[in-house]
Each structure stands twice: as C-alpha cells, then as structure tokens.
Write a protein that holds these residues in place. Structure first.
Motif, PDB file in Angstrom:
ATOM      1  N   SER A   1       0.788  -1.231   0.000  1.00  0.00           N
ATOM      2  CA  SER A   1       0.000   0.000   0.000  1.00  0.00           C
ATOM      3  C   SER A   1       0.820   1.280   0.000  1.00  0.00           C
ATOM      4  CB  SER A   1      -0.929   0.023   1.224  1.00  0.00           C
ATOM      5  OG  SER A   1      -1.969  -0.907   1.049  1.00  0.00           O
ATOM      6  N   ALA A   2       2.102   1.188   0.299  1.00  0.00           N
ATOM      7  CA  ALA A   2       2.940   2.384   0.355  1.00  0.00           C
ATOM      8  C   ALA A   2       4.397   1.957   0.215  1.00  0.00           C
ATOM      9  CB  ALA A   2       2.727   3.138   1.663  1.00  0.00           C
ATOM     10  N   THR A   3       5.161   2.733  -0.559  1.00  0.00           N
ATOM     11  CA  THR A   3       6.565   2.394  -0.798  1.00  0.00           C
ATOM     12  C   THR A   3       7.430   3.634  -0.655  1.00  0.00           C
ATOM     13  OG1 THR A   3       5.869   0.705  -2.396  1.00  0.00           O
ATOM     14  CG2 THR A   3       8.188   1.360  -2.442  1.00  0.00           C
ATOM     15  N   VAL A   4       8.548   3.487   0.060  1.00  0.00           N
ATOM     16  CA  VAL A   4       9.527   4.571   0.186  1.00  0.00           C
ATOM     17  C   VAL A   4      10.812   4.145  -0.514  1.00  0.00           C
ATOM     18  CG1 VAL A   4      10.896   5.998   1.748  1.00  0.00           C
ATOM     19  CG2 VAL A   4       8.561   5.353   2.383  1.00  0.00           C
TER      20      VAL A   4
ATOM     21  N   ALA B   1       2.101  -0.085  -9.521  1.00  0.00           N
ATOM     22  CA  ALA B   1       2.022  -0.100  -8.055  1.00  0.00           C
ATOM     23  C   ALA B   1       0.632   0.322  -7.597  1.00  0.00           C
ATOM     24  CB  ALA B   1       3.077   0.831  -7.469  1.00  0.00           C
ATOM     25  N   GLN B   2       0.110  -0.367  -6.585  1.00  0.00           N
ATOM     26  CA  GLN B   2      -1.234  -0.084  -6.086  1.00  0.00           C
ATOM     27  C   GLN B   2      -1.269   1.128  -5.171  1.00  0.00           C
ATOM     28  OE1 GLN B   2      -2.502  -3.727  -4.230  1.00  0.00           O
ATOM     29  NE2 GLN B   2      -2.659  -4.831  -6.163  1.00  0.00           N
ATOM     30  N   GLY B   3      -0.186   1.380  -4.478  1.00  0.00           N
ATOM     31  CA  GLY B   3      -0.169   2.480  -3.520  1.00  0.00           C
ATOM     32  C   GLY B   3       0.806   3.574  -3.907  1.00  0.00           C
ATOM     33  N   PRO B   4       0.838   4.658  -3.154  1.00  0.00           N
ATOM     34  CA  PRO B   4       1.725   5.787  -3.442  1.00  0.00           C
ATOM     35  C   PRO B   4       3.185   5.451  -3.173  1.00  0.00           C
ATOM     36  CG  PRO B   4       0.626   6.123  -1.352  1.00  0.00           C
ATOM     37  CD  PRO B   4       0.020   4.890  -1.955  1.00  0.00           C
ATOM     38  N   ILE B   5       4.056   6.221  -3.808  1.00  0.00           N
ATOM     39  CA  ILE B   5       5.500   6.064  -3.641  1.00  0.00           C
ATOM     40  C   ILE B   5       6.085   7.392  -3.186  1.00  0.00           C
ATOM     41  CG2 ILE B   5       7.675   5.465  -4.765  1.00  0.00           C
ATOM     42  CD1 ILE B   5       5.991   3.953  -6.880  1.00  0.00           C
ATOM     43  N   LEU B   6       6.909   7.339  -2.150  1.00  0.00           N
ATOM     44  CA  LEU B   6       7.649   8.504  -1.680  1.00  0.00           C
ATOM     45  C   LEU B   6       9.104   8.343  -2.107  1.00  0.00           C
ATOM     46  CD1 LEU B   6       8.233  11.049   0.057  1.00  0.00           C
ATOM     47  CD2 LEU B   6       8.394   9.524   2.048  1.00  0.00           C
ATOM     48  N   PHE B   7       9.614   9.339  -2.824  1.00  0.00           N
ATOM     49  CA  PHE B   7      11.010   9.322  -3.250  1.00  0.00           C
ATOM     50  C   PHE B   7      11.808  10.278  -2.372  1.00  0.00           C
ATOM     51  CE2 PHE B   7       8.595   8.087  -6.991  1.00  0.00           C
ATOM     52  CZ  PHE B   7       9.315   7.006  -7.474  1.00  0.00           C
ATOM     53  N   ILE B   8      12.833   9.754  -1.717  1.00  0.00           N
ATOM     54  CA  ILE B   8      13.743  10.563  -0.914  1.00  0.00           C
ATOM     55  C   ILE B   8      15.098  10.518  -1.602  1.00  0.00           C
ATOM     56  CG2 ILE B   8      14.961  10.719   1.290  1.00  0.00           C
ATOM     57  CD1 ILE B   8      12.439   9.701   2.630  1.00  0.00           C
TER      58      ILE B   8
ATOM     59  N   ASP C   1      15.450  14.535   9.311  1.00  0.00           N
ATOM     60  CA  ASP C   1      14.200  14.966   8.689  1.00  0.00           C
ATOM     61  C   ASP C   1      13.561  13.849   7.865  1.00  0.00           C
ATOM     62  OD1 ASP C   1      12.388  17.370   7.996  1.00  0.00           O
ATOM     63  OD2 ASP C   1      12.874  16.528   6.032  1.00  0.00           O
ATOM     64  N   ALA C   2      14.382  13.099   7.136  1.00  0.00           N
ATOM     65  CA  ALA C   2      13.844  12.031   6.288  1.00  0.00           C
ATOM     66  C   ALA C   2      13.096  10.999   7.126  1.00  0.00           C
ATOM     67  CB  ALA C   2      14.968  11.366   5.497  1.00  0.00           C
ATOM     68  N   TRP C   3      13.610  10.681   8.300  1.00  0.00           N
ATOM     69  CA  TRP C   3      12.941   9.694   9.163  1.00  0.00           C
ATOM     70  C   TRP C   3      11.554  10.187   9.562  1.00  0.00           C
ATOM     71  CZ3 TRP C   3      13.638   4.812   9.661  1.00  0.00           C
ATOM     72  CH2 TRP C   3      13.094   4.116  10.749  1.00  0.00           C
ATOM     73  N   LYS C   4      11.445  11.463   9.890  1.00  0.00           N
ATOM     74  CA  LYS C   4      10.141  12.033  10.232  1.00  0.00           C
ATOM     75  C   LYS C   4       9.194  11.960   9.034  1.00  0.00           C
ATOM     76  CE  LYS C   4      12.145  15.341  13.531  1.00  0.00           C
ATOM     77  NZ  LYS C   4      12.421  16.784  13.783  1.00  0.00           N
ATOM     78  N   GLN C   5       9.711  12.264   7.862  1.00  0.00           N
ATOM     79  CA  GLN C   5       8.892  12.225   6.646  1.00  0.00           C
ATOM     80  C   GLN C   5       8.409  10.806   6.346  1.00  0.00           C
ATOM     81  OE1 GLN C   5       7.955  14.873   5.006  1.00  0.00           O
ATOM     82  NE2 GLN C   5       9.375  16.480   5.580  1.00  0.00           N
ATOM     83  N   ILE C   6       9.277   9.834   6.570  1.00  0.00           N
ATOM     84  CA  ILE C   6       8.922   8.432   6.330  1.00  0.00           C
ATOM     85  C   ILE C   6       7.815   7.989   7.282  1.00  0.00           C
ATOM     86  CG2 ILE C   6       9.777   6.057   6.514  1.00  0.00           C
ATOM     87  CD1 ILE C   6      12.534   7.213   5.572  1.00  0.00           C
ATOM     88  N   LEU C   7       7.950   8.314   8.558  1.00  0.00           N
ATOM     89  CA  LEU C   7       6.929   7.932   9.540  1.00  0.00           C
ATOM     90  C   LEU C   7       5.589   8.589   9.218  1.00  0.00           C
ATOM     91  CD1 LEU C   7       8.947   8.036  12.897  1.00  0.00           C
ATOM     92  CD2 LEU C   7       8.385   6.053  11.487  1.00  0.00           C
ATOM     93  N   THR C   8       5.635   9.851   8.818  1.00  0.00           N
ATOM     94  CA  THR C   8       4.405  10.560   8.446  1.00  0.00           C
ATOM     95  C   THR C   8       3.744   9.901   7.240  1.00  0.00           C
ATOM     96  OG1 THR C   8       5.248  12.666   9.298  1.00  0.00           O
ATOM     97  CG2 THR C   8       3.458  12.774   7.679  1.00  0.00           C
ATOM     98  N   PHE C   9       4.549   9.538   6.243  1.00  0.00           N
ATOM     99  CA  PHE C   9       4.046   8.902   5.027  1.00  0.00           C
ATOM    100  C   PHE C   9       3.394   7.555   5.336  1.00  0.00           C
ATOM    101  CE2 PHE C   9       4.917   6.023   1.415  1.00  0.00           C
ATOM    102  CZ  PHE C   9       4.257   6.680   0.399  1.00  0.00           C
ATOM    103  N   PHE C  10       4.069   6.731   6.118  1.00  0.00           N
ATOM    104  CA  PHE C  10       3.512   5.417   6.436  1.00  0.00           C
ATOM    105  C   PHE C  10       2.270   5.524   7.324  1.00  0.00           C
ATOM    106  CE2 PHE C  10       7.742   3.123   5.593  1.00  0.00           C
ATOM    107  CZ  PHE C  10       7.310   2.665   4.371  1.00  0.00           C
ATOM    108  N   THR C  11       2.274   6.467   8.246  1.00  0.00           N
ATOM    109  CA  THR C  11       1.101   6.653   9.100  1.00  0.00           C
ATOM    110  C   THR C  11      -0.105   7.074   8.272  1.00  0.00           C
ATOM    111  OG1 THR C  11       2.472   7.245  11.008  1.00  0.00           O
ATOM    112  CG2 THR C  11       0.163   7.936  11.066  1.00  0.00           C
TER     113      THR C  11
END
Length: 202
Positions: free
Chosen positions: A35-38, A100-107, A183-193
């Motif tokens: 459902s979500a990919t980083v 892909a079925q879910g959104p992707i976050l690119f860091i 900062d990236a860790w915070k962004q990842i947690l926000t995205f997955f939540t």
C-alpha cells in the motif's frame, strides 16, 4: 509478511535504500498487498541484471566502466557510469512503477555519487503521470549523499563497492547529510502513518 504477528495488515509498506529501493519498487509493481513504498536514492531502473517475474521481464540498463572518474582523494567516482537514459520515462529498463497499487515517496540526496537519484526520481514522476497516476512526493536534500540512513547513524562518505571491489565516493557533506537523516525519518513515519494507519503499540 502479511502473516507476521507484528504486521497490522492487511497491506504492508516497503522501505528500501539504493538497490534495496529498486527491489521495493519491483515488489510494489508486481505484488499485491503493498500500500505504500519509500524509495531512498533508488534509481527506478534495473541496472545490473535483468529481472523476471512470471510473464514480466525488465532488461538491464547496463553501464560503462570507462566513465569512472578518480577523485583527488584517489577514490572512484562512479556517478556517470550508467548508460544514457534513452527514451526517458518509457525506457524499457525502467521498473513499471505505474502498476504499483499504492503511493510512492522518493527521498533523494542531491549529492548522491552512486547515481543521479534526483534525476531518476523526476523520470519516475514523469512515468507515473504519463500513465495517469498522481504526481508522487519527492523530497530532495541538498548536500546529501547516497546512504540516507536512520537518524544519528554516522555518515558513510565512501566505502568498498562490492561489484567493483574498490573504494568509491557516496557523496554528502556531514552536517547537511546528518540533518537530512533526521528529517527524512520524520517524513517516512508521516508517510507510512498516512497510508498504513498509526503504528501498533508493541
């Protein structure tokens, strides 16, 4: 993974860095229940060996070691060795992320010396939009190298490259890179939540 006792389910999120990010993008493209990919400094391309999954196959992009540069320090800089991206977002060597079925976050790190992660993320964005998908979120960090790891991990500016068997530069400036990891860790947690729900209490 969906049967694991610590997996909330029914869907999962994937997080990968470098080649691991490309493996996650392949999983998201070909498997259900993602459902979500980083992707942290992934390329979105099959770079070294072609992949095969059921009736699907993606050829390798390949590289040319004649484009290796030697830095002042004597370390190798491999940022330019991959073959030109002919065809842009429709290059046959690109992972079919539009499936892909879910959104992707690119860091991405703007000083990545493994490959041009920021350029690859933009090409991935073009591919998704060309196939009718929403524009993905891309978070780009200046002065940041290839290995964007969890907060307070020491920066890895260079190390032995297993394929070349020689030390290479990964890029990054210590202060900027360290701040990006926090900062990236915070962004990842926000995205997955957002896409998987709150994290279960252990």
């Amino acid at each position: 993974m969906t049967q694991h006792s610590l997996i909330k389910g029914p869907h999962i999120g994937l997080l990968g860095i470098s080649l691991g990010a490309d493996i996650c993008l392949c999983m998201a493209s070909f498997l259900k229940n993602v459902s979500a990919t980083v992707s942290i400094n992934g390329s979105g391309f099959i770079t070294n060996k072609a992949i095969y999954y059921k009736e699907n196959s993606v050829p390798q992009l390949g590289h040319d070691l004649r484009r290796v540069k030697v830095a002042f320090s004597g370390l190798l800089d491999i940022v330019d060795i991959r073959n030109d991206i002919v065809g842009g977002c429709e290059n046959p060597c690109m992972i079919p992320i539009e499936k892909a079925q879910g959104p992707i976050l690119f860091i991405v790190g703007q000083d990545d010396h493994n490959w041009r992660s920021e350029v690859y993320a933009q090409i991935a964005s073009e591919r998704l939009q060309a196939h009718g998908k929403e524009k993905p979120q891309i978070i780009s960090y200046p002065g940041t190298g290839h290995y964007i790891e969890p907060p307070y991990f020491p920066m890895c500016p260079a190390s032995l490259h297993t394929l070349l068997d020689k030390p290479v530069i990964w890029g990054g400036e210590p202060r900027a890179h360290s701040k990006a990891q926090v900062d990236a860790w915070k962004q990842i947690l926000t995205f997955f939540t957002k896409h998987l729900g709150p994290f279960p209490k252990l």
